[in-house]
Scaffold this motif. Sequence first.
Motif, short mmCIF file in Angstrom:
data_model
loop_
_atom_site.label_atom_id
_atom_site.label_comp_id
_atom_site.label_asym_id
_atom_site.label_seq_id
_atom_site.Cartn_x
_atom_site.Cartn_y
_atom_site.Cartn_z
N ASP A 209 -5.23 0.54 -7.56
CA ASP A 209 -4.69 1.99 -7.52
C ASP A 209 -3.30 1.93 -7.04
O ASP A 209 -2.53 3.06 -7.38
CB ASP A 209 -5.70 2.83 -6.51
N TYR A 210 -2.80 1.20 -6.22
CA TYR A 210 -1.34 1.15 -5.88
C TYR A 210 -0.68 0.74 -7.15
O TYR A 210 0.59 1.53 -7.13
CB TYR A 210 -1.28 0.06 -4.45
N TYR A 211 -1.00 -0.08 -7.69
CA TYR A 211 0.04 -0.33 -8.97
C TYR A 211 -0.04 0.47 -10.15
O TYR A 211 0.75 0.81 -10.61
CB TYR A 211 -0.55 -1.71 -9.48
N ARG A 212 -1.18 1.48 -10.09
CA ARG A 212 -1.28 2.31 -11.08
C ARG A 212 -1.02 3.73 -10.50
O ARG A 212 -1.55 4.86 -11.06
CB ARG A 212 -2.78 2.21 -11.55
N ARG A 213 -0.39 3.81 -9.39
CA ARG A 213 -0.01 5.01 -8.76
C ARG A 213 0.43 6.21 -9.70
O ARG A 213 0.03 7.60 -9.40
CB ARG A 213 0.45 5.19 -7.53
N ASP A 214 1.51 6.14 -10.47
CA ASP A 214 1.96 7.00 -11.17
C ASP A 214 1.13 7.37 -12.45
O ASP A 214 1.04 8.62 -12.35
CB ASP A 214 3.25 5.98 -11.84
N PHE B 275 0.94 -1.35 0.13
CA PHE B 275 -0.06 0.01 -0.05
C PHE B 275 1.00 1.25 0.03
O PHE B 275 2.12 0.91 0.25
CB PHE B 275 -0.99 -0.19 1.19
N ALA B 276 0.42 2.35 -0.31
CA ALA B 276 0.86 3.62 0.00
C ALA B 276 -0.09 4.59 0.30
O ALA B 276 -1.20 4.27 0.40
CB ALA B 276 1.40 4.26 -1.54
N ILE B 277 0.58 5.67 0.87
CA ILE B 277 -0.26 6.92 1.52
C ILE B 277 0.09 7.97 0.98
O ILE B 277 1.25 8.45 0.70
CB ILE B 277 -0.25 6.96 3.05
N SER B 278 -1.16 8.66 0.64
CA SER B 278 -0.68 10.09 -0.14
C SER B 278 -1.49 11.34 0.82
O SER B 278 -2.57 10.93 1.37
CB SER B 278 -1.24 10.40 -1.44
N VAL B 279 -0.70 12.43 1.09
CA VAL B 279 -1.20 13.47 1.76
C VAL B 279 -1.39 14.67 0.71
O VAL B 279 -0.32 14.93 0.02
CB VAL B 279 -0.34 13.77 2.98
N ALA C 43 5.14 10.96 -9.73
CA ALA C 43 4.83 10.28 -8.59
C ALA C 43 5.80 8.89 -8.46
O ALA C 43 6.16 8.79 -7.26
CB ALA C 43 3.41 9.54 -8.82
N GLU C 44 6.16 8.45 -9.56
CA GLU C 44 7.35 7.59 -9.38
C GLU C 44 8.52 7.85 -8.75
O GLU C 44 9.09 7.22 -7.96
CB GLU C 44 7.49 6.93 -11.01
N GLU C 45 8.95 9.12 -8.99
CA GLU C 45 10.13 9.64 -8.36
C GLU C 45 9.92 10.00 -7.22
O GLU C 45 10.99 9.61 -6.14
CB GLU C 45 10.46 11.01 -9.37
N LEU C 46 8.69 10.28 -6.76
CA LEU C 46 8.45 10.55 -5.21
C LEU C 46 8.57 9.24 -4.49
O LEU C 46 9.34 9.34 -3.46
CB LEU C 46 7.08 11.26 -5.10
N CYS D 96 -11.74 18.43 -2.82
CA CYS D 96 -12.30 16.71 -2.62
C CYS D 96 -12.64 16.01 -3.79
O CYS D 96 -12.37 15.02 -3.85
CB CYS D 96 -13.15 16.78 -1.32
N ASN D 97 -13.44 16.82 -4.62
CA ASN D 97 -14.05 16.14 -5.49
C ASN D 97 -12.98 15.72 -6.76
O ASN D 97 -13.23 14.52 -7.33
CB ASN D 97 -15.36 17.01 -6.53
N LEU D 98 -11.89 16.69 -6.88
CA LEU D 98 -11.00 16.28 -7.72
C LEU D 98 -10.02 15.00 -7.31
O LEU D 98 -9.80 14.05 -8.11
CB LEU D 98 -9.93 17.34 -7.71
N ILE D 99 -9.92 15.14 -5.99
CA ILE D 99 -9.06 13.74 -5.41
C ILE D 99 -9.91 12.55 -5.54
O ILE D 99 -9.52 11.56 -6.16
CB ILE D 99 -8.84 13.95 -4.11
N CYS D 100 -11.26 12.61 -5.30
CA CYS D 100 -12.14 11.47 -5.38
C CYS D 100 -12.29 11.03 -6.86
O CYS D 100 -12.40 9.84 -7.23
CB CYS D 100 -13.45 11.81 -4.84
N SER D 101 -12.43 12.07 -7.69
CA SER D 101 -12.43 11.62 -9.16
C SER D 101 -11.34 10.73 -9.71
O SER D 101 -11.54 9.90 -10.71
CB SER D 101 -12.89 12.79 -10.13
N VAL D 102 -10.20 10.98 -9.40
CA VAL D 102 -9.15 10.17 -9.67
C VAL D 102 -8.97 8.99 -8.93
O VAL D 102 -8.64 7.92 -9.37
CB VAL D 102 -7.64 11.23 -9.66
N PHE D 103 -8.89 8.91 -7.43
CA PHE D 103 -8.77 7.75 -6.90
C PHE D 103 -9.93 7.25 -6.46
O PHE D 103 -10.39 7.24 -5.32
CB PHE D 103 -7.92 8.15 -5.58
#
Length: 245
Positions: free
Chosen positions: A105-110, A47-51, A178-181, A77-84
């Motif tokens: 979502d974990y595997y597609r995070r980038d 898993f990964a956590i994003s803030v 995201a991959e670099e992060l 919030c709507n933007l975040i929810c629409s992606v994840f």
Amino acid sequence: NTKEHIVSLNKQVFIDALTSVRNKGGYDYYAREMQDQMDEQAEKMEFAISVFDCDNLKAINDSYGHDKGDMYLKNACNLICSVFQHSPVFRIGGDEFSVILQNDDYYRRDELFGQFRKKEADLYDNSSDPGEQVEITFGLAVYDHQNDTSVTDVARRADQMMYENKRIRKEGLNMPSAEELARGINTAKYVVENIDRAIEHKWIKVYYQPAIRSLTGALCGVESLTRWDDPEIGFLMPKQFIRPL
């Protein structure tokens, strides 16, 4: 019946009234359940956590009023929810949200964070309303079973990365992918563990850059630049290997 009523009340307790996503209490409850899983099968967890931090909320509240600030938070919030769409989203503070990425979502995070940035830019460019011109800085941390002993460890690294990215954004520098992060979190560990090898094998090198006088075009000096040229993880800038040390 009474049992269903209690379940309904418990759900309401964990819902943020403004955005309708789970609140800090809901986040803590979810994190405790994940911690129980981690204690039993740490090596199997992925898993990964994003803030996410909503930039400029205070300025919007001060300039346009709290109604506009609430609109800004809802749009963020709507933007975040629409992606994840397949990950739980939490409002963990006044202007902060968190997402726990698992499974697809974990595997597609980038890919997902690429979508997030594009949607954020489109939303900003296509509106002149401050409540809709959302600007969000995020940090991402990937769970490492060899070093993370708790969900809190991962969340703390995500929070630290978010503040680092906020600094980068304010200075007008290019934001990492995201991959670099995700890789950057492990880069610090790699640097600490391999600094002796880097010195021994002369991976840390000095490069010289000419300084040209703009008025005459004449050479007026040179600037020395230090770089870590690593055979495994590539070129490292000074801030990537000096800070961990």
